[in-house]
Design an enzyme around this catalytic site. Structure first.
Site, PDB file in Angstrom:
ATOM      1  N   CYS A 260      39.099  37.988  42.023  1.00  0.00           N
ATOM      2  CA  CYS A 260      37.784  38.531  41.688  1.00  0.00           C
ATOM      3  C   CYS A 260      37.360  39.581  42.717  1.00  0.00           C
ATOM      4  O   CYS A 260      37.948  40.644  42.786  1.00  0.00           O
ATOM      5  CB  CYS A 260      36.776  37.391  41.557  1.00  0.00           C
ATOM      6  SG  CYS A 260      35.281  37.841  40.653  1.00  0.00           S
TER       7      CYS A 260
ATOM      8  N   HIS B 245      39.462  33.075  37.969  1.00  0.00           N
ATOM      9  CA  HIS B 245      39.129  31.900  38.769  1.00  0.00           C
ATOM     10  C   HIS B 245      39.842  30.676  38.186  1.00  0.00           C
ATOM     11  O   HIS B 245      40.015  30.571  36.969  1.00  0.00           O
ATOM     12  CB  HIS B 245      37.625  31.654  38.766  1.00  0.00           C
ATOM     13  CG  HIS B 245      36.843  32.677  39.519  1.00  0.00           C
ATOM     14  ND1 HIS B 245      36.887  32.788  40.890  1.00  0.00           N
ATOM     15  CD2 HIS B 245      36.006  33.657  39.090  1.00  0.00           C
ATOM     16  CE1 HIS B 245      36.111  33.775  41.279  1.00  0.00           C
ATOM     17  NE2 HIS B 245      35.560  34.325  40.211  1.00  0.00           N
TER      18      HIS B 245
END
Length: 479
Positions: free
Chosen positions: A334, A425
């Site tokens: 991310c 994630h």
């Protein structure tokens, strides 16, 4: 409509989140349909539901304890800090903007109908809702606009268990001080007191319980022992970020180093490493701590540009260059992925140089929607360092502002030499991916995280069945 029970704490870190999960699991085992609820949560560890909404990670764990799928109705307000005085505000799973603390405080009562609507949507579908409070219920300067502790308890007519943490000491003062600062009507809601995180012989505590009766007639509902659990906790008080490299282990363990950004987020991505024998997980904040690392991870962050500058200023960025072309994987997730690229352009169209390890550029735009989705994909054909990952199926979720553009089509990962980036994630929860990445199919035994959580939740339920007065709790609920 569902009956309910609320857990409030004498302070942050009292252990409400894990106790709520454990109580939900006991009620679920006893045959009741149950759901968690927390009106307002401040956390950087979050989760994306199947319909693309964002909630606190703790409520996702609590839903798992209840045997149900997570829903944004379980956590209608999520605050994600972006600095010392402000947060991104997530309402019903979707961002509505960044607010300073003072601005949000003025908006709280306007948000109370949203909280109650979420609760009312949950209520018809369950027998019991277990509600978690936040912080302390007696922050007297904030009581007027309270929507998360006694203000909510009064609105939904919930009985309360008040939890004190004995681990730092002073638990009787915690409990009595909290009760004394409550109004008479608020104290009347407290059905029982719980002492949490007790170490040692509980019989030594019994005289104190008897003596406490001279100060308050509210009964104790139990003494819960200190039990290390392999379950995700609230990030504001997490001890796991204090893990540092162990110089004594030298080369006999596989060392995973996660860079501890000032605004690190979703570090639950790395919980799996805590439970693999032979693997050492640490969070590092200085260049010298990278020594002897076998894998380096740049995690998610709530403030990419701030943390990129922090990393450049303290020398970690320069140190990372020395690992390029080595046999040590560098992985960005991310915000970490965004930092590994060539450039980052902010909302004001100002362009910043990133680390330049991956062939991609990231753009933040003022009106850019937040990406929130669960994701599945198969890693395509990779050459070189990461070729062993080709063909692995991945699942996880994305939570990010900004979009990254590359001339290389390699979703859900992008690689260059020994550097890999992804927006996914939960990527390490994919056992095949992690097993190949750390270099052995046989040396490390990796338990699927879902199986591990199920075992731990059942173990927690077993402990709470012994530690708590369930007759008192069921009477309070009204079952």
């Amino acid at each position: 409509m569902a009956k309910n029970l609320m857990l409030q704490g004498t302070m942050s870190g009292a252990g409400k989140s894990i106790l709520t999960a454990g109580i939900l699991r006991v009620l679920h085992q006893d045959g009741y349909s149950v759901a968690p609820f927390k009106s307002q949560n401040m956390a950087l560890n979050s989760y994306v539901t199947k319909d693309g909404r964002e909630i606190g990670r703790a409520q996702a764990l609590q839903a798992e304890a209840a045997g149900i799928a997570p829903s944004s109705d379980m956590n209608p307000i999520l605050l994600k800090p972006t600095g010392d005085t402000g947060s991104q505000v997530i309402l019903n799973g979707l961002p509505i903007g960044d607010m300073k603390a003072s601005e949000y405080y003025q908006q709280k009562q306007r948000l109370m109908p949203e909280v109650l609507s979420a609760y009312e949507r949950l209520s018809p579908d369950y027998d019991i809702i277990v509600i978690e409070g936040a912080g302390s219920p007696v922050e007297i300067n904030l009581r007027e606009n309270d929507i998360v502790n006694m203000g909510l308890a009064e609105a939904v007519d919930a009985p309360v268990l008040l939890v004190g943490n004995i681990d730092p000491g002073g638990v009787f003062a915690q409990l009595l001080g909290t009760l004394e600062l409550m109004s008479e009507s608020e104290r009347a809601r407290v059905a029982g007191l719980v002492i949490n995180k007790f170490r040692g012989d509980a019989s030594l505590l019994m005289p104190g319980l008897s003596m406490f009766k001279s100060y308050s007639s509210i009964p104790f509902a139990g003494i819960v022992p200190y039990i290390p659990m392999a379950l995700d906790e609230e990030d504001s008080v997490s001890e796991r970020l204090n893990r540092h490299p162990d110089i004594r282990t030298k080369g006999d363990r596989f060392k995973v180093a996660v860079i501890r950004f000032p605004y690190i987020s979703n570090y639950t991505d790395f919980s799996i490493f805590e439970n693999i024998s032979g693997v050492e997980l640490s969070y590092i904040a200085t260049p010298k701590e990278l020594k002897d690392s076998d894998m380096i991870i740049l995690p998610g962050t709530k403030n990419t540009l701030h943390d990129l500058k922090w990393m450049k200023d303290n020398g970690i960025a320069e140190k990372l260059k020395g690992f390029l072309g080595s046999d040590i994987p560098i992985i960005g997730i991310c915000g970490g992925l965004q930092m590994l690229g060539r450039s980052i352009t902010d909302e004001a169209k100002e362009k910043y140089s990133a680390l330049g390890f991956l062939p991609l550029d990231t753009f933040f735009e003022a009106n850019n929607d937040k990406t929130l989705r669960q994701t599945n994909g198969v890693i395509g054909s990779l050459n070189g360092f990461f070729s062993g990952l080709s063909g692995i199926h991945l699942s996880g979720y994305e939570i990010h502002m900004g979009n990254s553009i590359s001339d290389r089509d390699s979703f859900p990962v992008i690689t260059e030499g020994n550097v890999l980036g992804t927006y996914l994630h939960g990527i390490f929860d994919n056992v095949d991916f992690t097993g190949r990445l750390i270099g052995s199919d046989n040396e490390f035994i990796i338990e699927p995280p879902a199986r591990q959580r199920e075992r731990e939740l059942n173990r927690l339920a077993d402990v709470l069945r012994q530690a708590l007065d369930w007759k008192l709790i069921y009477q309070a609920i009204g079952v």
